[in-house]
Motif scaffolding. Structure first.
Motif, PDB file in Angstrom:
ATOM      1  N   GLY A 277       9.680 -11.507  -8.730  1.00  0.00           N
ATOM      2  CA  GLY A 277       8.229 -11.385  -8.726  1.00  0.00           C
ATOM      3  C   GLY A 277       7.760  -9.982  -8.458  1.00  0.00           C
ATOM      4  O   GLY A 277       8.538  -9.021  -8.507  1.00  0.00           O
ATOM      5  N   ALA A 278       6.485  -9.859  -8.120  1.00  0.00           N
ATOM      6  CA  ALA A 278       5.854  -8.549  -7.990  1.00  0.00           C
ATOM      7  C   ALA A 278       6.384  -7.740  -6.813  1.00  0.00           C
ATOM      8  O   ALA A 278       6.437  -6.513  -6.873  1.00  0.00           O
ATOM      9  CB  ALA A 278       4.344  -8.721  -7.860  1.00  0.00           C
ATOM     10  N   SER A 279       6.758  -8.394  -5.716  1.00  0.00           N
ATOM     11  CA  SER A 279       7.222  -7.650  -4.546  1.00  0.00           C
ATOM     12  C   SER A 279       8.452  -6.810  -4.871  1.00  0.00           C
ATOM     13  O   SER A 279       8.559  -5.654  -4.441  1.00  0.00           O
ATOM     14  CB  SER A 279       7.548  -8.615  -3.404  1.00  0.00           C
ATOM     15  OG  SER A 279       6.382  -9.260  -2.943  1.00  0.00           O
ATOM     16  N   LEU A 280       9.381  -7.387  -5.634  1.00  0.00           N
ATOM     17  CA  LEU A 280      10.572  -6.640  -6.018  1.00  0.00           C
ATOM     18  C   LEU A 280      10.197  -5.413  -6.832  1.00  0.00           C
ATOM     19  O   LEU A 280      10.728  -4.310  -6.617  1.00  0.00           O
ATOM     20  CB  LEU A 280      11.520  -7.530  -6.818  1.00  0.00           C
ATOM     21  CG  LEU A 280      12.831  -6.874  -7.270  1.00  0.00           C
ATOM     22  CD1 LEU A 280      13.680  -6.493  -6.074  1.00  0.00           C
ATOM     23  CD2 LEU A 280      13.605  -7.802  -8.206  1.00  0.00           C
ATOM     24  N   GLY A 281       9.267  -5.574  -7.770  1.00  0.00           N
ATOM     25  CA  GLY A 281       8.821  -4.436  -8.571  1.00  0.00           C
ATOM     26  C   GLY A 281       8.190  -3.352  -7.728  1.00  0.00           C
ATOM     27  O   GLY A 281       8.447  -2.157  -7.922  1.00  0.00           O
ATOM     28  N   TRP A 282       7.349  -3.748  -6.758  1.00  0.00           N
ATOM     29  CA  TRP A 282       6.689  -2.762  -5.893  1.00  0.00           C
ATOM     30  C   TRP A 282       7.690  -2.017  -5.025  1.00  0.00           C
ATOM     31  O   TRP A 282       7.546  -0.805  -4.797  1.00  0.00           O
ATOM     32  CB  TRP A 282       5.641  -3.450  -5.027  1.00  0.00           C
ATOM     33  CG  TRP A 282       4.318  -3.589  -5.704  1.00  0.00           C
ATOM     34  CD1 TRP A 282       3.747  -4.741  -6.166  1.00  0.00           C
ATOM     35  CD2 TRP A 282       3.399  -2.536  -6.019  1.00  0.00           C
ATOM     36  NE1 TRP A 282       2.533  -4.470  -6.752  1.00  0.00           N
ATOM     37  CE2 TRP A 282       2.294  -3.129  -6.671  1.00  0.00           C
ATOM     38  CE3 TRP A 282       3.406  -1.159  -5.823  1.00  0.00           C
ATOM     39  CZ2 TRP A 282       1.208  -2.382  -7.112  1.00  0.00           C
ATOM     40  CZ3 TRP A 282       2.319  -0.400  -6.267  1.00  0.00           C
ATOM     41  CH2 TRP A 282       1.243  -1.016  -6.908  1.00  0.00           C
ATOM     42  N   LEU A 283       8.702  -2.706  -4.510  1.00  0.00           N
ATOM     43  CA  LEU A 283       9.686  -2.033  -3.673  1.00  0.00           C
ATOM     44  C   LEU A 283      10.450  -0.982  -4.470  1.00  0.00           C
ATOM     45  O   LEU A 283      10.672   0.145  -3.991  1.00  0.00           O
ATOM     46  CB  LEU A 283      10.661  -3.056  -3.072  1.00  0.00           C
ATOM     47  CG  LEU A 283      10.087  -3.993  -2.008  1.00  0.00           C
ATOM     48  CD1 LEU A 283      11.156  -4.970  -1.541  1.00  0.00           C
ATOM     49  CD2 LEU A 283       9.517  -3.222  -0.826  1.00  0.00           C
ATOM     50  N   PHE A 284      10.853  -1.330  -5.690  1.00  0.00           N
ATOM     51  CA  PHE A 284      11.563  -0.355  -6.513  1.00  0.00           C
ATOM     52  C   PHE A 284      10.638   0.771  -6.983  1.00  0.00           C
ATOM     53  O   PHE A 284      11.081   1.891  -7.209  1.00  0.00           O
ATOM     54  CB  PHE A 284      12.208  -1.046  -7.719  1.00  0.00           C
ATOM     55  CG  PHE A 284      13.571  -1.597  -7.447  1.00  0.00           C
ATOM     56  CD1 PHE A 284      14.680  -0.767  -7.407  1.00  0.00           C
ATOM     57  CD2 PHE A 284      13.755  -2.948  -7.217  1.00  0.00           C
ATOM     58  CE1 PHE A 284      15.946  -1.268  -7.154  1.00  0.00           C
ATOM     59  CE2 PHE A 284      15.014  -3.467  -6.963  1.00  0.00           C
ATOM     60  CZ  PHE A 284      16.112  -2.626  -6.927  1.00  0.00           C
ATOM     61  N   ALA A 285       9.353   0.477  -7.138  1.00  0.00           N
ATOM     62  CA  ALA A 285       8.414   1.483  -7.652  1.00  0.00           C
ATOM     63  C   ALA A 285       7.875   2.404  -6.571  1.00  0.00           C
ATOM     64  O   ALA A 285       7.392   3.503  -6.878  1.00  0.00           O
ATOM     65  CB  ALA A 285       7.242   0.777  -8.350  1.00  0.00           C
ATOM     66  N   ALA A 286       7.930   2.010  -5.305  1.00  0.00           N
ATOM     67  CA  ALA A 286       7.226   2.741  -4.249  1.00  0.00           C
ATOM     68  C   ALA A 286       7.733   4.162  -4.068  1.00  0.00           C
ATOM     69  O   ALA A 286       6.937   5.108  -3.948  1.00  0.00           O
ATOM     70  CB  ALA A 286       7.346   1.967  -2.932  1.00  0.00           C
ATOM     71  N   ILE A 287       9.053   4.357  -4.027  1.00  0.00           N
ATOM     72  CA  ILE A 287       9.599   5.704  -3.828  1.00  0.00           C
ATOM     73  C   ILE A 287       9.209   6.619  -4.988  1.00  0.00           C
ATOM     74  O   ILE A 287       8.686   7.722  -4.762  1.00  0.00           O
ATOM     75  CB  ILE A 287      11.123   5.651  -3.629  1.00  0.00           C
ATOM     76  CG1 ILE A 287      11.450   4.971  -2.297  1.00  0.00           C
ATOM     77  CG2 ILE A 287      11.720   7.059  -3.660  1.00  0.00           C
ATOM     78  CD1 ILE A 287      12.936   4.758  -2.060  1.00  0.00           C
ATOM     79  N   PRO A 288       9.433   6.222  -6.240  1.00  0.00           N
ATOM     80  CA  PRO A 288       8.984   7.097  -7.330  1.00  0.00           C
ATOM     81  C   PRO A 288       7.466   7.264  -7.389  1.00  0.00           C
ATOM     82  O   PRO A 288       6.982   8.293  -7.849  1.00  0.00           O
ATOM     83  CB  PRO A 288       9.515   6.407  -8.591  1.00  0.00           C
ATOM     84  CG  PRO A 288       9.847   5.021  -8.181  1.00  0.00           C
ATOM     85  CD  PRO A 288      10.241   5.092  -6.747  1.00  0.00           C
TER      86      PRO A 288
END
Length: 431
Positions: A277-288
């Motif tokens: 879901g969205a949480s996984l995407g946000w975690l991977f996207a946060a650093i970049p």
């Protein structure tokens, strides 16, 4: 007669000067060859991040264990250790443009095979890991070759700006890729992520094809054997500034990169459904995301000549941000701290890359870039293994916070023991 400070022309120049000090420096894009290489990175950035999300997600779906996700770190690290070093030596002995074409093609083929495996519904962890290792082999040769080519395409005083440009574009893809992956996973399925990566890599081949020939220069080794690789290490041994920059990056990435725990945290801490879901995407996207935003406002980076200080401060800030992330029980607070860490990592990366391109001579750049690839790309993969095992044994919070503390302590000790690196100043001539 010069225009007065109150005229429209003078005001426009003042605004332009202010913007150049704040926003991303785009002067390297005036050089067509660098611009083509940069554009090829734009095309592949999103696709590469699709694969970066897909592999750990697929492993976690098959096994339900972060330890197996961490195992991917070993399968990615071994090819990087072997072929990153050897690939750097190859890049010093052949035309770098031709080598980029071969390795980009190999990356595309392995992405197609990963797509076929996912689309067929395989439950074999080992098949996924072997294909991932093959992909990382091509990546390990491609990265030092690409990095060594940059200094041949632009003047030396623009290297920090070029590194910031490249990093910002990569980070933009790293934001869009995971977010789109989080959206597409429940709709199109895991296999679609691999397919997009393959298509993007094929498209980038055209941009690489249009680069000028980049043959070896005088003094380059004739063969890419063990002796050439060892010469690279001997070169590092007598250039302590290069050695120190690699050491600090190892400290930051091995102890402070907790991405192997993202799938588990997405489900158990932040409430994602089992299918993703969205949480996984946000975690991977946060650093970049943090790195990209910092990159957009990085016009001042090339004005600082104390590159050793910039790397050290960036690493300490990264460690502090990781500690904040580990203590977060809210998704948006976690994203905030990861984004701060991404900004700090961008500063450190820009100055590390500029140091390497400036200190190393052209006939050594491929091999030094090979070591750089092993450190930069291998460090996070080793971190995947360390954090995966630590998270399974101690829990995610303890593993992440403990890692952040080790980053801060390691950076402070390194600064104290390596005063030459702390004092290092970059050349400033624009001749």
């Amino acid at each position: 007669m010069q225009p007065s400070s109150g005229t429209p022309t003078a005001k426009r120049r003042s605004v332009k000067s202010l913007l150049s000090k704040v926003f991303l420096d785009t002067r390297p894009l005036k050089y067509p060859a660098y611009r083509r290489l940069w554009l090829s990175n734009i095309v592949t950035a999103v696709g590469a991040q699709f694969a970066a999300v897909a592999v750990p997600k697929q492993l976690y779906d098959i096994t339900g264990s972060s330890a197996y996700v961490g195992l991917a770190g070993i399968f990615g690290l071994v090819p990087l250790l072997v072929f990153g070093l050897w690939g750097g030596a190859i890049a010093d002995t052949v035309d770098r443009r031709k080598l980029l074409l071969i390795t980009n093609g190999g990356l595309a083929v392995t992405s197609v095979l990963l797509w076929v495996a996912a689309a067929s519904g395989t439950r074999s962890v080992w098949l996924v890991l072997v294909l991932f290792a093959a992909q990382q082999t091509f990546f390990a040769i491609n990265m030092p070759t690409r990095g060594a080519a940059i200094a041949r395409l632009i003047p030396v005083h623009l290297l920090p700006s070029a590194q910031a440009l490249g990093a910002t574009v990569f980070q933009l893809g790293s934001i869009a890729g995971p977010l789109l992956a989080g959206v597409l996973l429940p709709v199109a399925g895991l296999s679609m992520l691999y397919l997009v990566d393959a298509v993007a890599l094929c498209a980038a081949l055209w941009a690489v094809f249009r680069l000028p020939p980049l043959p070896p220069q005088e003094g380059a080794p004739k063969k890419a054997g063990l002796r050439a690789v060892l010469d690279g290490f001997r070169y590092l041994a007598v250039h302590s500034v290069l050695l120190a920059s690699f050491l600090l990056d190892i400290v930051a990435m091995v102890f402070g990169m907790p991405r192997a725990l993202f799938p588990e945290m997405a489900e158990r801490t932040f409430g994602d459904p089992p299918g993703g879901g969205a949480s996984l995407g946000w975690l991977f996207a946060a650093i970049p995301l943090g790195a990209f935003l910092f990159g957009v406002f990085s016009g001042w980076l090339h004005r600082i000549v104390r590159h050793g200080v910039g790397v050290t401060v960036g690493v300490i800030a990264w460690g502090l941000a990781v500690i904040g992330f580990g203590l977060s029980d809210s998704l948006w607070l976690a994203v905030f701290f990861l984004a701060l860490g991404g900004g700090a990592d961008l500063v450190s990366m820009v100055y590390r890359s500029a140091i390497m391109q400036t200190v190393a001579t052209d006939e050594m750049r491929g091999r030094i870039q090979g070591v750089f690839t092993v450190v930069v790309a291998g460090g996070p993969r080793l971190a995947d293994t360390v954090h995966g095992l630590a998270g399974a044994a101690m829990g995610t919070t303890t593993a992440i916070v403990g890692g952040g503390v080790l980053v801060v302590v390691g950076a402070v000790i390194s600064a104290a023991l390596l005063p030459a690196f702390w004092r290092y100043r970059a050349p400033t001539s624009e001749a």
